[in-house]
Design a protein around this motif. Structure first.
Motif, PDB file in Angstrom:
ATOM      1  N   ARG A  45       0.804  -1.232   0.000  1.00  0.00           N
ATOM      2  CA  ARG A  45       0.000   0.000   0.000  1.00  0.00           C
ATOM      3  C   ARG A  45       0.830   1.273   0.000  1.00  0.00           C
ATOM      4  NH1 ARG A  45      -4.868   0.328   2.728  1.00  0.00           N
ATOM      5  NH2 ARG A  45      -4.783   2.479   2.025  1.00  0.00           N
ATOM      6  N   ALA A  46       1.967   1.255   0.674  1.00  0.00           N
ATOM      7  CA  ALA A  46       2.766   2.478   0.814  1.00  0.00           C
ATOM      8  C   ALA A  46       4.256   2.154   0.726  1.00  0.00           C
ATOM      9  CB  ALA A  46       2.441   3.142   2.148  1.00  0.00           C
ATOM     10  N   PRO A  47       4.712   1.637  -0.424  1.00  0.00           N
ATOM     11  CA  PRO A  47       6.104   1.188  -0.506  1.00  0.00           C
ATOM     12  C   PRO A  47       7.144   2.260  -0.210  1.00  0.00           C
ATOM     13  CG  PRO A  47       5.063   1.184  -2.670  1.00  0.00           C
ATOM     14  CD  PRO A  47       3.999   1.472  -1.665  1.00  0.00           C
ATOM     15  N   GLY A  48       6.818   3.515  -0.436  1.00  0.00           N
ATOM     16  CA  GLY A  48       7.772   4.576  -0.160  1.00  0.00           C
ATOM     17  C   GLY A  48       7.652   5.166   1.226  1.00  0.00           C
ATOM     18  N   ALA A  49       6.674   4.703   1.997  1.00  0.00           N
ATOM     19  CA  ALA A  49       6.434   5.273   3.328  1.00  0.00           C
ATOM     20  C   ALA A  49       5.934   4.216   4.296  1.00  0.00           C
ATOM     21  CB  ALA A  49       5.423   6.411   3.226  1.00  0.00           C
ATOM     22  N   ILE A  50       6.680   3.134   4.400  1.00  0.00           N
ATOM     23  CA  ILE A  50       6.293   2.006   5.254  1.00  0.00           C
ATOM     24  C   ILE A  50       6.059   2.464   6.689  1.00  0.00           C
ATOM     25  CG2 ILE A  50       7.045  -0.225   6.187  1.00  0.00           C
ATOM     26  CD1 ILE A  50       6.549  -0.367   3.199  1.00  0.00           C
ATOM     27  N   GLY A  51       7.013   3.190   7.231  1.00  0.00           N
ATOM     28  CA  GLY A  51       6.911   3.630   8.626  1.00  0.00           C
ATOM     29  C   GLY A  51       5.717   4.531   8.863  1.00  0.00           C
ATOM     30  N   ASP A  52       5.473   5.447   7.952  1.00  0.00           N
ATOM     31  CA  ASP A  52       4.322   6.349   8.089  1.00  0.00           C
ATOM     32  C   ASP A  52       3.010   5.571   8.031  1.00  0.00           C
ATOM     33  OD1 ASP A  52       6.050   8.504   8.248  1.00  0.00           O
ATOM     34  OD2 ASP A  52       5.854   9.013   6.119  1.00  0.00           O
ATOM     35  N   PHE A  53       2.907   4.660   7.094  1.00  0.00           N
ATOM     36  CA  PHE A  53       1.692   3.871   6.938  1.00  0.00           C
ATOM     37  C   PHE A  53       1.438   3.008   8.177  1.00  0.00           C
ATOM     38  CE2 PHE A  53      -0.565   0.008   5.793  1.00  0.00           C
ATOM     39  CZ  PHE A  53      -1.636   0.482   5.050  1.00  0.00           C
TER      40      PHE A  53
ATOM     41  N   GLY B 202       0.522   4.295  13.050  1.00  0.00           N
ATOM     42  CA  GLY B 202      -0.701   4.260  13.861  1.00  0.00           C
ATOM     43  C   GLY B 202      -1.111   2.851  14.248  1.00  0.00           C
ATOM     44  N   PRO B 203      -1.227   1.933  13.274  1.00  0.00           N
ATOM     45  CA  PRO B 203      -1.580   0.561  13.636  1.00  0.00           C
ATOM     46  C   PRO B 203      -0.556  -0.102  14.558  1.00  0.00           C
ATOM     47  CG  PRO B 203      -1.958   0.915  11.300  1.00  0.00           C
ATOM     48  CD  PRO B 203      -1.245   2.136  11.826  1.00  0.00           C
ATOM     49  N   ALA B 204       0.728   0.167  14.356  1.00  0.00           N
ATOM     50  CA  ALA B 204       1.755  -0.422  15.219  1.00  0.00           C
ATOM     51  C   ALA B 204       1.637   0.118  16.646  1.00  0.00           C
ATOM     52  CB  ALA B 204       3.144  -0.151  14.657  1.00  0.00           C
ATOM     53  N   ALA B 205       1.347   1.403  16.782  1.00  0.00           N
ATOM     54  CA  ALA B 205       1.158   1.983  18.117  1.00  0.00           C
ATOM     55  C   ALA B 205      -0.043   1.342  18.806  1.00  0.00           C
ATOM     56  CB  ALA B 205       0.977   3.496  18.018  1.00  0.00           C
TER      57      ALA B 205
END
Length: 169
Positions: free
Chosen positions: A141-149, A152-155
């Motif tokens: 879904r967000a190959p250039g922004a893995i951390g941003d994507f 929220g779910p990881a938190a």
């Protein structure tokens, strides 16, 4: 070539032209295109799973290990990962490598989560699978922004893990 053009570009002719090598050299080293693709998948598994696990294990606290894991997995070669996963769709041996890497990742992560949150094996495995699924989806879904994507779910998953730990004590 796999990163840029995907599995269809993985031909002996294309690889040799890109690497400026002869077909004879290619066949000498790999035997077949399938031999090359399997070697590529094994190298991917080593660098993007085994080497990361070794680096993470060197940290001293569960929290530090988890933080290092997040940092390292956010900057892996996501295009290569997508390419290897795509190759696995039509190559059974590569699919076996992908499945083994996924199992190693989930088992390793479950151990880290259990250490950090005292979840117990069953909950740690389930949470590890959720984290890993989030990572794979983020790559698509967000190959250039893995951390941003994933932030929220990881938190949310970390809060759930902390709540599970608190409920056990």
């Amino acid at each position: 070539m796999l990163r840029k053009y995907g599995p269809p570009a993985m031909t002996v002719e294309g690889l040799c032209a890109s690497a400026k090598r002869t077909k004879g050299s290619f066949y000498h080293h790999f035997g077949t295109i399938d031999g090359f693709l399997l070697a590529l998948a094994e190298a991917w598994r080593k660098t993007q799973t085994d080497d990361i696990a070794e680096s993470v294990a060197a940290d001293t606290t569960p929290e530090a290990r988890l933080a290092t894991l997040v940092r390292l997995t956010n900057v892996i070669d996501h295009d290569l990962e997508a390419g290897v996963r795509a190759l696995g769709v039509s190559h059974a041996a590569i699919l076996d490598v992908v499945r083994a890497a996924d199992e190693r990742r989930e088992t390793f992560l479950a151990s880290l989560l259990d250490d950090a949150y005292e979840l117990g094996p069953e909950d740690a495995v389930s949470l590890a699978r959720l984290y890993h699924a989030l990572h794979v989806v983020a790559q698509a879904r967000a190959p250039g922004a893995i951390g941003d994507f994933s932030a929220g779910p990881a938190a949310l998953l970390r809060r759930l893990a902390a709540d599970l730990k608190a409920a056990r004590t």
